[in-house]
Design a protein around this motif. Structure first.
Motif, PDB file in Angstrom:
ATOM      1  N   ALA A 126      60.530 -42.984  80.421  1.00 25.02           N
ATOM      2  CA  ALA A 126      59.172 -42.464  80.621  1.00 25.02           C
ATOM      3  C   ALA A 126      58.482 -43.214  81.756  1.00 25.02           C
ATOM      4  CB  ALA A 126      58.366 -42.588  79.330  1.00 25.02           C
ATOM      5  N   LEU A 127      58.656 -44.551  81.798  1.00 23.33           N
ATOM      6  CA  LEU A 127      58.064 -45.344  82.873  1.00 23.33           C
ATOM      7  C   LEU A 127      58.692 -44.997  84.212  1.00 23.33           C
ATOM      8  CD1 LEU A 127      56.143 -47.653  83.687  1.00 23.33           C
ATOM      9  CD2 LEU A 127      58.025 -49.246  83.246  1.00 23.33           C
ATOM     10  N   LEU A 128      60.016 -44.807  84.229  1.00 22.74           N
ATOM     11  CA  LEU A 128      60.723 -44.474  85.463  1.00 22.74           C
ATOM     12  C   LEU A 128      60.237 -43.138  86.025  1.00 22.74           C
ATOM     13  CD1 LEU A 128      63.051 -45.178  87.445  1.00 22.74           C
ATOM     14  CD2 LEU A 128      64.567 -43.857  85.934  1.00 22.74           C
ATOM     15  N   ILE A 129      60.120 -42.128  85.167  1.00 20.23           N
ATOM     16  CA  ILE A 129      59.647 -40.812  85.616  1.00 20.23           C
ATOM     17  C   ILE A 129      58.209 -40.908  86.121  1.00 20.23           C
ATOM     18  CG2 ILE A 129      59.131 -38.445  84.877  1.00 20.23           C
ATOM     19  CD1 ILE A 129      61.398 -38.699  82.850  1.00 20.23           C
ATOM     20  N   ALA A 130      57.376 -41.696  85.411  1.00 19.13           N
ATOM     21  CA  ALA A 130      55.987 -41.879  85.843  1.00 19.13           C
ATOM     22  C   ALA A 130      55.917 -42.520  87.226  1.00 19.13           C
ATOM     23  CB  ALA A 130      55.237 -42.734  84.826  1.00 19.13           C
ATOM     24  N   MET A 131      56.807 -43.484  87.509  1.00 15.49           N
ATOM     25  CA  MET A 131      56.810 -44.136  88.811  1.00 15.49           C
ATOM     26  C   MET A 131      57.254 -43.180  89.914  1.00 15.49           C
ATOM     27  SD  MET A 131      55.611 -47.084  88.080  1.00 15.49           S
ATOM     28  CE  MET A 131      54.699 -46.162  86.836  1.00 15.49           C
ATOM     29  N   PHE A 132      58.267 -42.354  89.643  1.00 18.93           N
ATOM     30  CA  PHE A 132      58.717 -41.377  90.641  1.00 18.93           C
ATOM     31  C   PHE A 132      57.646 -40.318  90.891  1.00 18.93           C
ATOM     32  CE2 PHE A 132      63.100 -42.937  90.080  1.00 18.93           C
ATOM     33  CZ  PHE A 132      63.516 -42.905  91.413  1.00 18.93           C
ATOM     34  N   MET A 133      56.953 -39.902  89.839  1.00 14.85           N
ATOM     35  CA  MET A 133      55.877 -38.938  90.011  1.00 14.85           C
ATOM     36  C   MET A 133      54.709 -39.556  90.783  1.00 14.85           C
ATOM     37  SD  MET A 133      55.696 -36.782  86.437  1.00 14.85           S
ATOM     38  CE  MET A 133      54.446 -35.702  87.162  1.00 14.85           C
ATOM     39  N   THR A 134      54.461 -40.842  90.565  1.00 17.52           N
ATOM     40  CA  THR A 134      53.422 -41.534  91.319  1.00 17.52           C
ATOM     41  C   THR A 134      53.754 -41.543  92.805  1.00 17.52           C
ATOM     42  OG1 THR A 134      52.881 -42.951  89.436  1.00 17.52           O
ATOM     43  CG2 THR A 134      52.208 -43.727  91.607  1.00 17.52           C
ATOM     44  N   TYR A 135      55.018 -41.795  93.111  1.00 15.70           N
ATOM     45  CA  TYR A 135      55.444 -41.752  94.516  1.00 15.70           C
ATOM     46  C   TYR A 135      55.324 -40.338  95.078  1.00 15.70           C
ATOM     47  CZ  TYR A 135      58.447 -41.807  98.620  1.00 15.70           C
ATOM     48  OH  TYR A 135      58.931 -41.670  99.897  1.00 15.70           O
ATOM     49  N   ASN A 136      55.655 -39.352  94.269  1.00 19.88           N
ATOM     50  CA  ASN A 136      55.562 -37.960  94.722  1.00 19.88           C
ATOM     51  C   ASN A 136      54.114 -37.568  95.021  1.00 19.88           C
ATOM     52  OD1 ASN A 136      56.809 -35.246  95.089  1.00 19.88           O
ATOM     53  ND2 ASN A 136      55.506 -34.718  93.341  1.00 19.88           N
ATOM     54  N   VAL A 137      53.170 -38.129  94.250  1.00 19.15           N
ATOM     55  CA  VAL A 137      51.756 -37.801  94.436  1.00 19.15           C
ATOM     56  C   VAL A 137      51.164 -38.551  95.627  1.00 19.15           C
ATOM     57  CG1 VAL A 137      49.457 -38.063  93.400  1.00 19.15           C
ATOM     58  CG2 VAL A 137      51.342 -37.185  92.026  1.00 19.15           C
ATOM     59  N   THR A 138      51.525 -39.831  95.775  1.00 15.33           N
ATOM     60  CA  THR A 138      50.884 -40.673  96.793  1.00 15.33           C
ATOM     61  C   THR A 138      51.740 -40.942  98.020  1.00 15.33           C
ATOM     62  OG1 THR A 138      51.697 -42.718  95.766  1.00 15.33           O
ATOM     63  CG2 THR A 138      49.594 -41.833  94.970  1.00 15.33           C
ATOM     64  N   GLY A 139      53.083 -40.822  97.874  1.00 15.41           N
ATOM     65  CA  GLY A 139      53.968 -41.161  98.981  1.00 15.41           C
ATOM     66  C   GLY A 139      54.119 -42.656  99.192  1.00 15.41           C
ATOM     67  N   GLU A 140      53.725 -43.446  98.184  1.00 14.62           N
ATOM     68  CA  GLU A 140      53.781 -44.904  98.292  1.00 14.62           C
ATOM     69  C   GLU A 140      54.497 -45.503  97.086  1.00 14.62           C
ATOM     70  OE1 GLU A 140      52.843 -46.740 100.730  1.00 14.62           O
ATOM     71  OE2 GLU A 140      51.577 -45.418 101.934  1.00 14.62           O
ATOM     72  N   TRP A 141      55.287 -46.573  97.358  1.00 19.52           N
ATOM     73  CA  TRP A 141      55.871 -47.371  96.276  1.00 19.52           C
ATOM     74  C   TRP A 141      55.073 -48.644  96.051  1.00 19.52           C
ATOM     75  CZ3 TRP A 141      59.116 -45.079  93.239  1.00 19.52           C
ATOM     76  CH2 TRP A 141      60.017 -44.129  93.727  1.00 19.52           C
ATOM     77  N   ASN A 142      54.227 -48.994  97.005  1.00 20.61           N
ATOM     78  CA  ASN A 142      53.460 -50.232  96.958  1.00 20.61           C
ATOM     79  C   ASN A 142      52.228 -50.050  96.076  1.00 20.61           C
ATOM     80  OD1 ASN A 142      51.538 -52.333  97.736  1.00 20.61           O
ATOM     81  ND2 ASN A 142      53.026 -52.836  99.323  1.00 20.61           N
ATOM     82  N   GLN A 143      52.105 -50.881  95.009  1.00 18.14           N
ATOM     83  CA  GLN A 143      50.981 -50.739  94.088  1.00 18.14           C
ATOM     84  C   GLN A 143      49.638 -50.933  94.784  1.00 18.14           C
ATOM     85  OE1 GLN A 143      51.200 -52.481  90.088  1.00 18.14           O
ATOM     86  NE2 GLN A 143      53.274 -53.164  90.578  1.00 18.14           N
ATOM     87  N   SER A 144      49.560 -51.857  95.698  1.00 17.08           N
ATOM     88  CA  SER A 144      48.295 -52.140  96.361  1.00 17.08           C
ATOM     89  C   SER A 144      47.794 -50.946  97.162  1.00 17.08           C
ATOM     90  CB  SER A 144      48.451 -53.355  97.292  1.00 17.08           C
ATOM     91  OG  SER A 144      48.859 -54.487  96.561  1.00 17.08           O
ATOM     92  N   LEU A 145      48.711 -50.156  97.721  1.00 13.84           N
ATOM     93  CA  LEU A 145      48.323 -48.995  98.510  1.00 13.84           C
ATOM     94  C   LEU A 145      48.056 -47.772  97.640  1.00 13.84           C
ATOM     95  CD1 LEU A 145      50.831 -49.341 101.496  1.00 13.84           C
ATOM     96  CD2 LEU A 145      48.436 -50.054 101.396  1.00 13.84           C
ATOM     97  N   ILE A 146      48.702 -47.701  96.489  1.00 12.16           N
ATOM     98  CA  ILE A 146      48.523 -46.558  95.592  1.00 12.16           C
ATOM     99  C   ILE A 146      47.085 -46.457  95.109  1.00 12.16           C
ATOM    100  CG2 ILE A 146      49.112 -45.681  93.291  1.00 12.16           C
ATOM    101  CD1 ILE A 146      51.939 -46.744  93.781  1.00 12.16           C
ATOM    102  N   PHE A 147      46.455 -47.594  94.890  1.00 11.71           N
ATOM    103  CA  PHE A 147      45.122 -47.620  94.307  1.00 11.71           C
ATOM    104  C   PHE A 147      44.016 -47.651  95.362  1.00 11.71           C
ATOM    105  CE2 PHE A 147      47.564 -50.136  90.935  1.00 11.71           C
ATOM    106  CZ  PHE A 147      47.958 -48.973  90.300  1.00 11.71           C
ATOM    107  N   LYS A 148      44.327 -47.271  96.600  1.00 15.25           N
ATOM    108  CA  LYS A 148      43.333 -47.289  97.661  1.00 15.25           C
ATOM    109  C   LYS A 148      43.130 -45.898  98.264  1.00 15.25           C
ATOM    110  CE  LYS A 148      44.053 -52.103  99.114  1.00 15.25           C
ATOM    111  NZ  LYS A 148      44.428 -52.997 100.238  1.00 15.25           N
ATOM    112  N   GLY A 149      41.942 -45.709  98.811  1.00 16.53           N
ATOM    113  CA  GLY A 149      41.649 -44.516  99.586  1.00 16.53           C
ATOM    114  C   GLY A 149      41.763 -43.222  98.804  1.00 16.53           C
TER     115      GLY A 149
END
Length: 506
Positions: free
Chosen positions: A163-186
């Motif tokens: 579940a965590l792995l799928i959530a991380m891949f979906m997060t990348y699909n939404v933001t295009g970023e793997w970096n946590q610091s960049l995901i939560f900006k802009g």
């Protein structure tokens, strides 16, 4: 800070190498004392990082802030304490060396996981941590019960990690970023308002309630009571706390009121079930299991209400407290003798006085911030805790001296809690993630469930012989029991070694 991070990883690598070296049969058993010295080095370095960290820094794959160093220091300290305890406790076990190696691997992976700034690295490290825990559970291959528990636990851990792995891949699909610091900006945060963001939040909830042993996934922790005490301690003091860490790290995207409400309902039900299990069972380790389920439920409620600093403080204090309880479980004796003055009117006058005092203090606590949703919940819990503590320590104290001592103990414990709470809160305030908007629906449901649970508890106390209470009692006994095939009064495999002199490890 770059030099400190380099030293930290050098010490971590040395600790892992030391664990591997100890697996070599030719290495003397007494090398464990050298191993403990090596394992203590990263603890010291993490403490230095915690003390001198005054900003957030990204270095390559790593994100350094107060929370990262605090978690690393806490996890490694717990691991060091448990390994020191195991030197004598596990002496004579056939897998003696492997326990120390796996303890080292597990705590190392878990501490580094929350230093990572890359979603892929964090997910992989957490998956390896769960894998090491599964190996620890099933390490005694000659005992069929622990083997079965390890198999069933590995399945449910895999579901959580997936579940965590799928959530991380979906997060990348939404933001295009793997970096946590960049995901939560802009503009990236705005992307989580879509249906994909809701699915990610639901997956995060699933990934945290499983290792936190929340209803309906609480059975794995109940089944695990058969494992050695140090393994139980590391589960209850460290692994189950991961829910608070993950939700704190992903707080900015955890905003949907329906997902938050769902988490609160699950966590509140878990609090009631866990508390019930700890009250009706007489087995000490099973009582601790029930307590952990309830405490983790409350920690997740804190996260759902957006008070992440309180959740971090809770998980650290709970981890230290629960590790202590497990390590002293062999000498614990529980007495159920009721005070002899329980029927005297003077005791009930003291009880009523305590409840009145609890209500007044709860109201005063709420008035400090009447618009804060978490303050409402805290006021209710504070009033209830104070009422119970007053009843046990003061109302039923042995004579005037007993009541005075109980009152002094209550004041000291309360003052110590608030001092520690504010210390950690101030330490994390600038570097932890906060969410100030708590859905009103979630707060209302939380208050209703707490009041229902409290009312039910009082009613049960006054109607202990009723049929309804009997049904609840038997139900709590049932859900607090492991499966029949995972219960054994005495490990049968030991019979084969009874006349062979037992195990030897040089």
């Amino acid at each position: 800070m770059t030099y400190l991070l380099t030293l930290f990883f050098i010490s971590i690598v040395l600790a892992v190498i030391s664990g591997i070296v100890y697996l070599i049969p030719k290495v003397p058993t007494r090398y464990v004392h050298v191993h403990l010295v090596i394992v203590s080095i990263p603890v010291f370095i993490a403490f230095i990082g915690l003390v001198f960290m005054n900003e957030m820094i990204d270095i390559g794959f790593w994100h350094l802030d107060t929370l990262s160093w605090l978690l690393a220091f806490f996890i490694l300290s717990i691991g060091l304490i448990l390994q020191r305890f195991s030197v004598r406790y596990l002496d004579g076990d056939a897998q003696y060396r492997k326990y120390f190696a796996l303890f080292t691997f597990l705590t190392t992976l878990a501490s580094v996981a929350w230093l990572s700034n890359d979603l892929r690295l964090m997910t992989c490290l957490w998956g390896l941590t769960l894998f090491c825990l599964t190996l620890l559970i099933g390490l005694n291959a000659k005992w069929q019960i622990t083997k079965r528990v390890a198999r069933s636990t590995s399945v449910i851990f895999f579901v959580s990690w997936l579940a965590l792995l799928i959530a991380m891949f979906m997060t990348y699909n939404v933001t295009g970023e793997w970096n946590q610091s960049l995901i939560f900006k802009g503009d990236n945060l705005a992307q989580f308002k879509s249906w994909q963001g809701i699915v990610i939040q639901l997956l995060l909830v699933l990934s945290v309630i499983i290792p936190a042993a929340q209803w309906p996934f609480h059975k794995w922790l109940i089944e695990s009571v058969a494992v050695p005490t140090p393994v139980s301690a590391i589960m209850h003091a460290g692994i189950v706390n991961v829910g608070g860490v993950i939700l704190t790290r992903f707080a900015p995207i955890f905003t949907n009121e329906w997902v938050i409400t769902l988490l609160i309902i699950i966590a509140t039900v878990s609090v009631l079930i866990g508390s019930g299990i700890s009250l009706v069972h007489v087995d000490y380790k099973r009582q601790l299991v029930g307590s952990t389920i309830g405490q983790m439920g409350f920690m997740l409620i804190q996260c759902a209400l957006g008070v992440y600093s309180a959740a971090i403080v809770h998980l650290i204090l709970h981890g230290l407290f629960k590790a202590t309880l497990f390590l002293r479980s062999g000498s614990a004796v529980r007495h159920f003798d009721m005070p002899s003055r329980m029927n005297e009117s003077v005791s009930y006058i003291w009880v009523l006085l305590g409840r009145l005092l609890a209500i007044i203090i709860g109201i005063m606590f709420w008035l400090m911030a009447p618009t804060n949703s978490y303050q409402i919940i805290s006021a209710l819990i504070l009033a209830w805790s104070l009422s119970v503590s007053w009843t046990q320590l003061v109302a039923f104290g042995e004579g005037k001296l007993g009541r005075i001592i109980g009152l002094v103990a209550l004041v000291i414990v309360g003052a110590a809690y608030f001092a520690v709470h504010h210390l950690f809160h101030d330490l994390l305030y600038q570097y932890s993630i906060y969410s100030n908007e708590t859905p009103l629906l979630a707060v209302i449901i939380m208050v209703i469930l707490l009041l229902i649970g409290s009312g039910l508890n009082l009613w049960i106390g006054r109607n202990q012989s009723s049929k309804f209470v009997t049904i609840i009692y038997l139900w709590l006994i049932h859900i607090g029991e492991a499966k029949t095939q995972n219960i054994e009064t005495h490990p049968h495999y030991l019979k084969n070694h009874l006349f062979k002199g037992g195990y030897k490890h040089d």
